[in-house]
Design an enzyme around this catalytic site. Sequence first.
Site, mmCIF file in Angstrom:
data_model
loop_
_atom_site.group_PDB
_atom_site.id
_atom_site.type_symbol
_atom_site.label_atom_id
_atom_site.label_comp_id
_atom_site.label_asym_id
_atom_site.label_seq_id
_atom_site.Cartn_x
_atom_site.Cartn_y
_atom_site.Cartn_z
ATOM 1 N N LYS A 32 0.848 -1.195 0.000
ATOM 2 C CA LYS A 32 0.000 0.000 0.000
ATOM 3 C C LYS A 32 0.884 1.245 0.000
ATOM 4 O O LYS A 32 1.865 1.320 0.740
ATOM 5 C CB LYS A 32 -0.896 -0.027 1.233
ATOM 6 C CG LYS A 32 -1.976 1.035 1.284
ATOM 7 C CD LYS A 32 -2.813 0.838 2.573
ATOM 8 C CE LYS A 32 -3.928 1.862 2.686
ATOM 9 N NZ LYS A 32 -4.685 1.690 3.949
ATOM 10 N N SER A 43 -9.588 -0.121 7.308
ATOM 11 C CA SER A 43 -9.027 -0.002 5.949
ATOM 12 C C SER A 43 -8.376 -1.263 5.392
ATOM 13 O O SER A 43 -8.070 -1.311 4.204
ATOM 14 C CB SER A 43 -8.004 1.133 5.905
ATOM 15 O OG SER A 43 -8.663 2.375 5.958
ATOM 16 N N SER A 82 -9.703 2.224 3.137
ATOM 17 C CA SER A 82 -8.825 2.912 2.224
ATOM 18 C C SER A 82 -7.944 1.984 1.384
ATOM 19 O O SER A 82 -7.450 2.393 0.337
ATOM 20 C CB SER A 82 -7.926 3.870 2.989
ATOM 21 O OG SER A 82 -7.024 3.170 3.824
#
Lengths: 500, 99
Positions: free
Chosen positions: A81, A180, A156
């Site tokens: 990420k 997330s 997210s």
Amino acid sequence: MSDRIVDKTAAELAADIREGRLTAVAVTTAFLDRIAAVDGTVKAFLHVDREGALATAREVDEALARGEELGPLAGVPIAVKDVVVTKGLPTTAASKILEGWIPPYDATITERIKAAKMPILGKTNLDEFAMGSSTEYSAYAQTVNPWDTARIPGGSGGGSAAAVAAKMAPLAIGTDTGGSIRQPGAVTGTFGAKPTYGSNSRYGLIAFSSSLDTPGPVSRNALDGALLHEVISGYDPRDSTAIDAPVPPVVAAAKAGADGDLSGVKLGVVKEFDQTFDAAEPGVVEAYRQAVEQLAKLGAEIVEVSCPSFSYALPTYYLIAPSEASSNLARYDGVRYGLRAGDDGRHGLEEVMSLTREAGFGPEVKRRIILGTYALSAGYVDAFYGKAQKVRTLIKRDFEAAFERVDALISPTTPFIAFKFGERTGDPYQMYLADLYTIPTNLYGGPGVSVPVGLSEGMPVGLQVMGPVMGDDITYRVAAAVESTQDTLLADTAPEIEEQ
Amino acid sequence: MSTISREEVAHLARLARLEVTDDELDAFAGQLDVILESMKTLAEVDTDGVQPTSHAVPLVNVFREDRPQPSLPRDAVLAGAPDTAEDRFRVPRILDEEA
């Protein structure tokens, strides 16, 4: 077992590489080719590092040829990420304010991935600074859900979840501040784990809410997640809130859970969550109820527990997280890294800071900075931020009381399936509801995982398993037991994306 | 009666060094009002005598030995800066010109 490399689990790939049936270069090439073929559609990656990934893969093959012993995931590629810093690879947090920034150092978890000889395929998309539940707030790309390209991949960490769901990576790193990792896992039919806060280092994680942020694994099943968990987890003296204790035995727990025997395990269902089911989607509630029945059939004892303060978790979180964010994001001032706007000789430093932040931050980040500034400002700090911290204590006590009676708590991961693009961006509060069931765990600090349990309207639904602090192993055991009831892993039934 | 006015949002944006546009102000004021309204429910909770939790893990100060450790090379750090001069971060003028 499938013949196609990208269909294999991380555990299978690791064994194939270790035992010489596949080279690490062949495995890494297969995933890079898959990215080239489908990421034009999915848009999970912000940056792909073909050369870097292949260089690591070659090192693995050479080391194995020399007879060296390598770690359990050596040669298995991974996506990271883009909120975790990677030396020499662009890291943006999906924000314009960090466009073009190349970090001069590695996060601790990046170091551990490199030490484990896992090729890093690239950096995945997210909501800007990890603030959001749909990845629609990325400044760069619109990641789609591989199950239905008209729908969000969650957030997210939508990029990491979509990369794993679309088989562009067998494993990925996510971060979880309010859900997330788990909510994208639920809506893309993948596995995701938020470890105990403090058990995985935050060093090199771009800070959003420092008392909540936790990095963790994203995978297709619990065992793969556990293998990655053990690679990245453990004490780090560079993180002042790290827990100096042994890593819970999550791999052993995932293997034990695969037997499908949960006799003697007590699982709590939270009364206050049940009371919200009217507002959740019926298909999600139905899939969850079937999962509870299934768990009972595996021998688990289902117990109702009451956690009255959970009803206040959402407002508590949306005071604490933006307050911490408004402070953490003060560092983006256009001086030391990233964007600078308005520096034309006519504006002073403060004006340049304001112009930089206006140009560099997107709407959700601005909203949260303003909200946090409000909650922390004189006259409001006791009524908002201070009050939220006290309610956080009550939420923590509810968890502690529950874990005196049960081994783990279960719930739906999120109240709805992946929604369509644009459905919730106009009303931030509707977006925040996606995290209704995941947020309490962050406020408490314990572990929580999401495991796929079924479909609603053809879209995946996740079950959340929450454990006590440093009791990550029980969450993996229950998740693996759930998977053992499925003939085919849900992650393996996603519709095929047309290769280009 | 709204919890937060457009003027308050403008003031907060200034405090946070955000040069927000008029359109943003209109949107944020309405949205923040909805969010803050939901937060008023916290007032229902009896927290008398409850200690605040600032962190999930109860920690006291964490110390390390006071020994020099290697830090990042200066050039590597400056490479990420928007502007540099003489091995330093260059910033626009800080003081307003005298009137």
